[in-house]
Design a protein around this motif. Sequence first.
Motif, mmCIF file in Angstrom:
data_model
loop_
_atom_site.group_PDB
_atom_site.id
_atom_site.type_symbol
_atom_site.label_atom_id
_atom_site.label_comp_id
_atom_site.label_asym_id
_atom_site.label_seq_id
_atom_site.Cartn_x
_atom_site.Cartn_y
_atom_site.Cartn_z
ATOM 1 N N GLU A 1 14.390 -1.136 10.385
ATOM 2 C CA GLU A 1 14.402 -0.110 9.332
ATOM 3 C C GLU A 1 13.785 1.207 9.777
ATOM 4 O OE1 GLU A 1 16.116 -0.802 6.682
ATOM 5 O OE2 GLU A 1 16.390 -2.867 7.404
ATOM 6 N N THR A 2 13.025 1.197 10.860
ATOM 7 C CA THR A 2 12.369 2.429 11.311
ATOM 8 C C THR A 2 13.335 3.219 12.191
ATOM 9 O OG1 THR A 2 11.347 1.039 13.017
ATOM 10 C CG2 THR A 2 9.985 1.635 11.126
ATOM 11 N N ASP A 3 14.228 3.947 11.517
ATOM 12 C CA ASP A 3 15.273 4.716 12.184
ATOM 13 C C ASP A 3 15.112 6.221 11.950
ATOM 14 O OD1 ASP A 3 15.787 4.790 9.498
ATOM 15 O OD2 ASP A 3 17.763 3.833 9.615
ATOM 16 N N GLY A 4 13.878 6.645 11.690
ATOM 17 C CA GLY A 4 13.622 8.059 11.435
ATOM 18 C C GLY A 4 13.347 8.374 9.974
ATOM 19 N N ARG A 5 13.692 7.466 9.076
ATOM 20 C CA ARG A 5 13.395 7.683 7.660
ATOM 21 C C ARG A 5 11.886 7.682 7.426
ATOM 22 N NH1 ARG A 5 16.946 3.047 4.970
ATOM 23 N NH2 ARG A 5 16.298 2.040 6.928
ATOM 24 N N ARG A 6 11.461 8.442 6.450
ATOM 25 C CA ARG A 6 10.041 8.500 6.104
ATOM 26 C C ARG A 6 9.790 7.555 4.921
ATOM 27 N NH1 ARG A 6 8.611 13.051 3.943
ATOM 28 N NH2 ARG A 6 10.731 13.765 3.513
ATOM 29 N N PHE A 7 8.677 6.845 5.010
ATOM 30 C CA PHE A 7 8.328 5.870 3.971
ATOM 31 C C PHE A 7 7.008 6.236 3.315
ATOM 32 C CE2 PHE A 7 10.847 3.549 7.166
ATOM 33 C CZ PHE A 7 11.905 3.140 6.366
ATOM 34 N N ARG A 8 6.970 6.007 2.001
ATOM 35 C CA ARG A 8 5.744 6.283 1.245
ATOM 36 C C ARG A 8 5.008 5.005 0.871
ATOM 37 N NH1 ARG A 8 5.502 6.583 -4.210
ATOM 38 N NH2 ARG A 8 4.479 8.617 -4.055
ATOM 39 N N LEU A 9 5.644 3.832 1.096
ATOM 40 C CA LEU A 9 5.033 2.547 0.734
ATOM 41 C C LEU A 9 5.549 1.458 1.650
ATOM 42 C CD1 LEU A 9 4.602 0.958 -2.776
ATOM 43 C CD2 LEU A 9 5.986 -0.227 -1.082
ATOM 44 N N THR B 1 0.844 -1.191 0.000
ATOM 45 C CA THR B 1 0.000 0.000 0.000
ATOM 46 C C THR B 1 0.882 1.244 0.000
ATOM 47 O OG1 THR B 1 -1.837 1.116 1.112
ATOM 48 C CG2 THR B 1 -0.184 0.127 2.530
ATOM 49 N N THR B 2 0.432 2.268 -0.711
ATOM 50 C CA THR B 2 1.135 3.545 -0.777
ATOM 51 C C THR B 2 0.363 4.571 0.050
ATOM 52 O OG1 THR B 2 1.957 3.049 -3.004
ATOM 53 C CG2 THR B 2 2.019 5.356 -2.310
ATOM 54 N N LYS C 1 9.408 1.670 0.576
ATOM 55 C CA LYS C 1 9.873 2.680 -0.370
ATOM 56 C C LYS C 1 9.980 4.004 0.383
ATOM 57 C CE LYS C 1 8.749 2.344 -4.652
ATOM 58 N NZ LYS C 1 8.034 2.353 -5.944
ATOM 59 N N THR C 2 11.156 4.598 0.361
ATOM 60 C CA THR C 2 11.402 5.819 1.110
ATOM 61 C C THR C 2 10.760 7.025 0.413
ATOM 62 O OG1 THR C 2 13.478 6.296 -0.032
ATOM 63 C CG2 THR C 2 13.597 4.887 1.938
ATOM 64 N N ALA C 3 10.785 8.154 1.116
ATOM 65 C CA ALA C 3 10.196 9.380 0.573
ATOM 66 C C ALA C 3 10.872 9.815 -0.720
ATOM 67 C CB ALA C 3 10.276 10.495 1.618
ATOM 68 N N ASN C 4 12.145 9.464 -0.879
ATOM 69 C CA ASN C 4 12.853 9.822 -2.125
ATOM 70 C C ASN C 4 12.874 8.662 -3.125
ATOM 71 O OD1 ASN C 4 14.596 8.139 -0.811
ATOM 72 N ND2 ASN C 4 16.351 9.539 -0.826
ATOM 73 N N PHE C 5 11.900 7.729 -2.983
ATOM 74 C CA PHE C 5 11.623 6.649 -3.942
ATOM 75 C C PHE C 5 12.695 5.555 -3.985
ATOM 76 C CE2 PHE C 5 9.033 10.153 -5.342
ATOM 77 C CZ PHE C 5 7.838 9.558 -5.695
ATOM 78 N N LYS C 6 13.483 5.435 -2.945
ATOM 79 C CA LYS C 6 14.428 4.324 -2.868
ATOM 80 C C LYS C 6 13.709 3.097 -2.312
ATOM 81 C CE LYS C 6 18.709 2.756 -0.692
ATOM 82 N NZ LYS C 6 19.795 3.078 0.271
ATOM 83 N N THR C 7 13.812 1.974 -3.036
ATOM 84 C CA THR C 7 13.152 0.740 -2.605
ATOM 85 C C THR C 7 14.083 -0.092 -1.732
ATOM 86 O OG1 THR C 7 11.779 0.665 -4.601
ATOM 87 C CG2 THR C 7 12.046 -1.393 -3.389
ATOM 88 N N ILE C 8 13.554 -0.540 -0.607
ATOM 89 C CA ILE C 8 14.297 -1.379 0.336
ATOM 90 C C ILE C 8 13.558 -2.707 0.476
ATOM 91 C CG2 ILE C 8 15.100 -1.613 2.722
ATOM 92 C CD1 ILE C 8 15.000 1.477 2.867
ATOM 93 N N THR C 9 14.265 -3.823 0.327
ATOM 94 C CA THR C 9 13.663 -5.142 0.577
ATOM 95 C C THR C 9 14.506 -5.878 1.609
ATOM 96 O OG1 THR C 9 14.849 -6.166 -1.278
ATOM 97 C CG2 THR C 9 12.629 -5.339 -1.715
#
Length: 436
Positions: A367-375, A291-292, A333-341
């Motif tokens: 992975e929840t270290d302060g980065r913002r995620f869009r997906l 989900t996005t 997927k981070t706010a700057n569209f980098k995909t992490i698996t």
Amino acid sequence: MSTDITHSANLAPALCRDCGTRLPADMNRCPACGSPRLVKHGELDVLSIAHIDCDAFYASIEKRDNPDLLDKPVIVGGGQRGVVSTCCYIARIYGVRSAMPMFKALEACPDAIVIKPNMEKYSRIGKEMRERMRALTPLVEPLSIDEAFLDLTGTERLHRATPAETLAKFIREIEEDIGISASVGLAPNKFLAKLASDLEKPRGFSVIGAAEAKSVLAGMPVGRIWGVGKVFQKKLEKDGIRTIGQLQTMDSADLARKYGSIGLRLAHLSQGDDSRLVKPQRGAKSVSTETTFRTDISSFETLRPILRDLSEKVSARLKKSDLSGRGITLKLKTANFKTITRARHLTDPTQLADRIYSAGVSLLENETDGRRFRLIGIGVSDLETAERADPQDLLDESAERRKSAERAVDRLRDKFGNSAVELGLTHAAKAAKDDK
């Protein structure tokens, strides 16, 4: 079984499993290589449905990779669940079995060497096995990482050999090239082929023909029938039915009235009749959903209920398709569209939302270290049938309670709809979406 069912032993086809030589059935050793490992059967040249099952797959791979373990009892398992994933045949002599609590296994075999499962390695070798099977026939139906049904009907011209000869050559090559062994069951249908593959393990090659099926089945316990689990077996035993032979004497209509659709299946399978086709796995290699968000999210506590909701959706699709899987993959997927698996392999295949979520949330925490995620997304891979999914965990009573609760929720949702029951986390996920 691997016996002569014709009137004359000399008329039964025979095959040396070690070198592939054809020979008269009255011989006890191969004249070409001296091996006593012969398979003889009157229907050997006409049967084409096979079940191939690797022998103590995980333990065999570990022994292959460490020859010092060859003559030692080996248990693969332990870890957080504290149970036996599999064990070698030496350990089985001491009474060790799959799914046994580790402390009981070590009581039975205190000298056993315990090895943590390496699912990535096992999966890689399982895939190689599967590709080699598909070189024999396109009709390969995997049941798990280390076993599959094959339909070799019509492959004689391709391989210039009967299905039995092709299978014997395949098993020899697996031992030589991959370094592990497997057992073969050859029969007129899937049910009998799977039974046959278990008759002479390890390194077995057993045949159950159509003419002898009823007599071979008669003395077996009803639990050997596909689909009869421990609970249903106890119900049958309570009704006085303990052997397949007893079912053979019962009227199919009576069985259907008493046990419903499974009663009809009992009637057919007890006679050795199985109309199921070998169906190659052409479907998805994984089941996933994602989900996005309208607004980027960084909070673990906000992402957690959304992940639970996605895990329930994946679980529902697996259950509907009668599938399970060992690989759990978290996608972000981070706010700057980098995909992490991030991925994790489970010891046993699962189709439960609870286990999918538990694996996913442990990956999410890192992975929840302060980065913002869009997906966010979750998926299950290394798919197989649900036959061996989610075995009982004797050491974790809370896991068993959660499994029972989830199955109860599934039944309510099947009857009254998906919205009939909502967990606290699932409700929180929907509330979070409404706020976005």
